[in-house]
Design an enzyme around this catalytic site. Sequence first.
Site: not given
Length: 249
Positions: A12, A14, A95, A97, A165, A171, A210
């Site tokens: 991904n 992003k 996702h 985010e 996730e 991250g 990560s």
Amino acid sequence: MTPGIRPLIAGNWKMNGLSADLGELAAMGEGAFGGAEGLICVPATLLSRASDALAGSKLRLGGEDCHGAASGAHTGDVSAEMLADAGASHVLVGHSERRTDHGESDAVVADKAKAAWRAGLTAVICIGETKEEREGGKTLSVLSSQIPGSVPAEATAANTVVAYEPVWAIGTGLTPTVEDITEAHRHIRTELKTLLGDEADKMRLLYGGSVKPGNATELLSIENVDGALVGGASLKAVDFLAIAAACPS
């Protein structure tokens, strides 16, 4: 890994990626994925050119999000049909985010998954708990809520992938313990079986958060982890291909 399920290593990008980065995609397409399937989800601005760069490659392309509608007055949004037209075979939906930055609910995520199927795309449905939920001991209850809310009852192993996730691991360089991931993935498989029946036994469950070359071997050897959803390490071909190489043969 789950016996009989072909692993998927998905990247991904992003909000990263310009024309100058297409060479990394080409290098990925020329690399070896062994027994795994490779997928890179890139910004919509790159999809068409990425498709050209990967012509003849087995590496699949995906979008990072889609709107629930096929077309209409939705300025700035991209439909699943548009992604397919640009060369995508998959799309990420839900996702964390998107859920956090855009307030997407489970119902919105489920609607986007159905839109992906409508366009002939495979939906990669993302679920996972926040740091506060983890610290409050709510991880499994959050997953129990997100799965029937985000995964439509019509989901099959052919049209859907589920990616776990933990929001706090994305991250940050932090990863749950092997025991935590084992427990979460076993719970996800059980909840999907309640929702989908025997179809859940064939569905790929990815771990994300990560994932990098240094921990890929350990993560990909965990029971019910059928691949990875990779963030930052998917921006460079050498890292992404090293993660793919860590898949058990």
